[in-house]
Design a protein around this motif. Structure first.
Motif, PDB file in Angstrom:
ATOM      1  N   VAL A 253       4.730   1.289   9.601  1.00 47.15           N
ATOM      2  CA  VAL A 253       4.784   2.661   9.083  1.00 47.15           C
ATOM      3  C   VAL A 253       4.395   2.710   7.612  1.00 47.15           C
ATOM      4  O   VAL A 253       3.594   3.555   7.197  1.00 47.15           O
ATOM      5  N   GLU A 254       4.930   1.804   6.823  1.00 49.50           N
ATOM      6  CA  GLU A 254       4.574   1.806   5.400  1.00 49.50           C
ATOM      7  C   GLU A 254       3.100   1.465   5.208  1.00 49.50           C
ATOM      8  O   GLU A 254       2.424   2.046   4.335  1.00 49.50           O
ATOM      9  N   LEU A 255       2.558   0.537   6.002  1.00 49.83           N
ATOM     10  CA  LEU A 255       1.154   0.179   5.868  1.00 49.83           C
ATOM     11  C   LEU A 255       0.237   1.354   6.198  1.00 49.83           C
ATOM     12  O   LEU A 255      -0.817   1.519   5.587  1.00 49.83           O
ATOM     13  N   SER A 256       0.613   2.182   7.169  1.00 47.70           N
ATOM     14  CA  SER A 256      -0.266   3.273   7.593  1.00 47.70           C
ATOM     15  C   SER A 256      -0.032   4.574   6.838  1.00 47.70           C
ATOM     16  O   SER A 256      -0.914   5.442   6.808  1.00 47.70           O
ATOM     17  N   THR A 257       1.148   4.737   6.228  1.00 44.55           N
ATOM     18  CA  THR A 257       1.463   6.006   5.555  1.00 44.55           C
ATOM     19  C   THR A 257       1.729   5.884   4.056  1.00 44.55           C
ATOM     20  O   THR A 257       1.705   6.884   3.337  1.00 44.55           O
ATOM     21  N   GLY A 258       2.038   4.671   3.589  1.00 47.57           N
ATOM     22  CA  GLY A 258       2.440   4.509   2.195  1.00 47.57           C
ATOM     23  C   GLY A 258       3.901   4.826   1.965  1.00 47.57           C
ATOM     24  O   GLY A 258       4.398   4.679   0.840  1.00 47.57           O
ATOM     25  N   TYR A 259       4.614   5.260   3.000  1.00 49.45           N
ATOM     26  CA  TYR A 259       6.016   5.641   2.874  1.00 49.45           C
ATOM     27  C   TYR A 259       6.912   4.450   3.196  1.00 49.45           C
ATOM     28  O   TYR A 259       6.781   3.833   4.254  1.00 49.45           O
ATOM     29  N   ASP A 260       7.828   4.150   2.307  1.00 47.54           N
ATOM     30  CA  ASP A 260       8.739   3.018   2.466  1.00 47.54           C
ATOM     31  C   ASP A 260       9.840   3.392   3.456  1.00 47.54           C
ATOM     32  O   ASP A 260      10.958   3.737   3.083  1.00 47.54           O
ATOM     33  N   PHE A 261       9.506   3.309   4.735  1.00 46.55           N
ATOM     34  CA  PHE A 261      10.418   3.685   5.813  1.00 46.55           C
ATOM     35  C   PHE A 261      11.680   2.831   5.795  1.00 46.55           C
ATOM     36  O   PHE A 261      12.799   3.332   5.930  1.00 46.55           O
ATOM     37  N   LEU A 262      11.514   1.553   5.587  1.00 44.62           N
ATOM     38  CA  LEU A 262      12.647   0.640   5.566  1.00 44.62           C
ATOM     39  C   LEU A 262      13.579   0.957   4.397  1.00 44.62           C
ATOM     40  O   LEU A 262      14.803   1.056   4.567  1.00 44.62           O
ATOM     41  N   GLY A 263      13.004   1.130   3.223  1.00 46.58           N
ATOM     42  CA  GLY A 263      13.814   1.480   2.061  1.00 46.58           C
ATOM     43  C   GLY A 263      14.528   2.806   2.249  1.00 46.58           C
ATOM     44  O   GLY A 263      15.701   2.958   1.867  1.00 46.58           O
ATOM     45  N   ALA A 264      13.836   3.761   2.850  1.00 44.81           N
ATOM     46  CA  ALA A 264      14.445   5.076   3.067  1.00 44.81           C
ATOM     47  C   ALA A 264      15.603   5.003   4.053  1.00 44.81           C
ATOM     48  O   ALA A 264      16.613   5.695   3.886  1.00 44.81           O
ATOM     49  N   THR A 265      15.474   4.159   5.071  1.00 43.01           N
ATOM     50  CA  THR A 265      16.554   3.996   6.046  1.00 43.01           C
ATOM     51  C   THR A 265      17.807   3.450   5.376  1.00 43.01           C
ATOM     52  O   THR A 265      18.933   3.882   5.660  1.00 43.01           O
ATOM     53  N   ILE A 266      17.623   2.513   4.480  1.00 44.73           N
ATOM     54  CA  ILE A 266      18.749   1.971   3.723  1.00 44.73           C
ATOM     55  C   ILE A 266      19.343   3.036   2.805  1.00 44.73           C
ATOM     56  O   ILE A 266      20.569   3.186   2.704  1.00 44.73           O
ATOM     57  N   LYS A 267      18.493   3.804   2.162  1.00 45.34           N
ATOM     58  CA  LYS A 267      18.976   4.842   1.248  1.00 45.34           C
ATOM     59  C   LYS A 267      19.730   5.953   1.980  1.00 45.34           C
ATOM     60  O   LYS A 267      20.638   6.564   1.409  1.00 45.34           O
ATOM     61  N   VAL A 268      19.344   6.231   3.234  1.00 45.52           N
ATOM     62  CA  VAL A 268      20.120   7.183   4.023  1.00 45.52           C
ATOM     63  C   VAL A 268      21.566   6.704   4.119  1.00 45.52           C
ATOM     64  O   VAL A 268      22.509   7.468   3.884  1.00 45.52           O
ATOM     65  N   ALA A 269      21.753   5.435   4.464  1.00 49.75           N
ATOM     66  CA  ALA A 269      23.106   4.887   4.613  1.00 49.75           C
ATOM     67  C   ALA A 269      23.888   4.955   3.312  1.00 49.75           C
ATOM     68  O   ALA A 269      25.119   5.080   3.323  1.00 49.75           O
ATOM     69  N   MET A 270      23.165   4.877   2.194  1.00 54.57           N
ATOM     70  CA  MET A 270      23.826   4.893   0.892  1.00 54.57           C
ATOM     71  C   MET A 270      23.914   6.295   0.298  1.00 54.57           C
ATOM     72  O   MET A 270      24.379   6.473  -0.830  1.00 54.57           O
ATOM     73  N   GLY A 271      23.461   7.299   1.040  1.00 54.70           N
ATOM     74  CA  GLY A 271      23.530   8.686   0.572  1.00 54.70           C
ATOM     75  C   GLY A 271      22.560   9.020  -0.537  1.00 54.70           C
ATOM     76  O   GLY A 271      22.786   9.955  -1.304  1.00 54.70           O
ATOM     77  N   GLU A 272      21.453   8.286  -0.610  1.00 51.74           N
ATOM     78  CA  GLU A 272      20.487   8.465  -1.695  1.00 51.74           C
ATOM     79  C   GLU A 272      19.108   8.872  -1.168  1.00 51.74           C
ATOM     80  O   GLU A 272      18.086   8.602  -1.785  1.00 51.74           O
TER      81      GLU A 272
END
Length: 373
Positions: A283-302
């Motif tokens: 996902v990040e390679l095709s969109t530039g969006y850090d999907f993995l980082g965002a998933t972690i940030k969801v858990a941290m409320g950020e």
């Protein structure tokens, strides 16, 4: 002081999450059996506790004082994540609905109740007889609670069925299997992220499998080559399905089939990232969006609303006996500038019955849809 993140699971599937969380500056606490735990040497703290021991993990997380908890690519771990988070007042999907996002039969029941198009199905429970009266062959048999194509088999006649059901039950944690009518057509997945009940569809993935009888995944490619009108219908159905399953936070991975007539059927949805590097890399390679980082940030409320900054092509090819033709590329990958990561675990190639039978992979990124093998 660093915020503390618990990650449930310690296999190679969770390793990208551990590394990403450390990159983001969090203190990582990882829970898993030590056997096969590649994350043990990377996490700040490692606890050799089975991911199904919810009470023990809850007790440790309370003692540690974690600020968030997550997992990727593991349905079993999702149950523990939701359980611990609900008891500690942390961000997660509602624990009351964990079963319908991890049990394929209960998920089908939910789809039926909410008019989500999916295949006809029945359950072969642990101790009960089952009926396929009115079903049309071929059928698909699979465990109700496993992933990675484990225990999945296509059945063409009643003679095969009992054996396939026995095999699926053996792989199932609950010892139950689901039987469903086979949907012919192309297979895709939809990668999404949610926060506070708002869903953001990030990418649609084309899939290539071994086909009958085990349907082990051999290739994934983004973005999907489907026509735009089909993609729009897929998105609308997935958004309704996510609401029906009460998925409110974090990554989701929706698998669908599309017939030659354009009919769309939802096969299953995981309330977590897709495995096989789909969520952690493609996902990040095709969109530039850090999907993995965002998933972690969801858990941290950020969490912040996604922004797509790139539109490229990405994918992964897996190595096994069925893809032996790819071996020259694996051996000479440095001559392919599109390849960004490669691993060969064994040159002793096997015919595959589940994803664990594969012997390696390579991941690519291209600015044009020209990477062919």
């Amino acid at each position: 002081m660093k915020k503390k993140l618990a990650i449930i699971g310690g296999s190679y599937l969770q390793l990208p999450a551990v590394l990403k969380a450390k990159e983001l500056g969090y203190e990582v606490h990882c829970f898993a059996w030590r056997d096969g735990a590649e994350c043990e040497g990377e996490a700040d703290y490692f606890y050799p506790i089975s991911i199904i021991e919810k009470e023990n993990i809850l007790r440790e997380c309370k003692r540690i004082g974690i600020d968030g908890i997550t997992t990727i690519a593991s349905d079993v771990a999702v149950l523990t994540v939701n359980y611990v988070a609900s008891h500690l007042g942390l961000i997660s999907n509602p624990d009351a609905y964990s079963d319908i996002t991890t049990n394929k039969y209960l998920m089908r029941e939910c789809f039926t109740q909410n008019d989500i198009p999916s295949p006809r199905y029945t359950i072969a429970a642990k101790d009960d007889a089952y009926s396929i009266q009115g079903f049309k062959f071929p059928l698909i048999v699979k465990p109700t609670d496993r992933s990675g194509s484990r225990g999945v088999e296509k059945v063409f006649d009643p003679v095969q069925l009992d054996k396939a059901v026995f095999r699926a039950k053996k792989e199932s944690f609950s010892k139950d299997a689901i039987i469903e009518e086979y949907v012919a057509g192309c297979e895709i997945s939809v990668e999404s992220i949610s926060f506070d009940g708002v869903h953001y569809i990030l990418q649609i993935t084309d899939k290539v499998t071994t086909g009958s009888p085990y349907f082990v995944e051999l290739e994934h490619h983004q973005p999907s080559s489907l026509p735009n009108d089909i993609k729009q219908r897929v998105k609308e159905i997935v958004l309704r399905a996510l609401d029906a399953l009460h998925i409110q936070y974090g990554a989701s991975h929706s698998e669908l089939k599309i017939t030659k007539d354009g009919d769309i059927r939802v096969i299953e949805i995981g309330a977590r990232m897709g495995g096989d590097f789909i969520g952690s890399n493609l996902v990040e390679l095709s969109t530039g969006y850090d999907f993995l980082g965002a998933t972690i940030k969801v858990a941290m409320g950020e969490f912040k609303e996604p922004r797509i900054t790139d539109r490229c092509y990405s994918g992964v090819f897996f190595l096994c006996k069925e893809t032996e033709r790819l071996m020259p590329i694996f051996k000479n990958w440095r001559y392919y500038p599109e390849i960004v990561k490669v691993e060969i675990e064994s040159v002793d190639l096997r015919h595959v019955e589940c994803s664990g039978d594969r012997s390696g992979y390579f991941i690519y990124k291209s600015s044009e849809n020209t990477f062919k093998v």
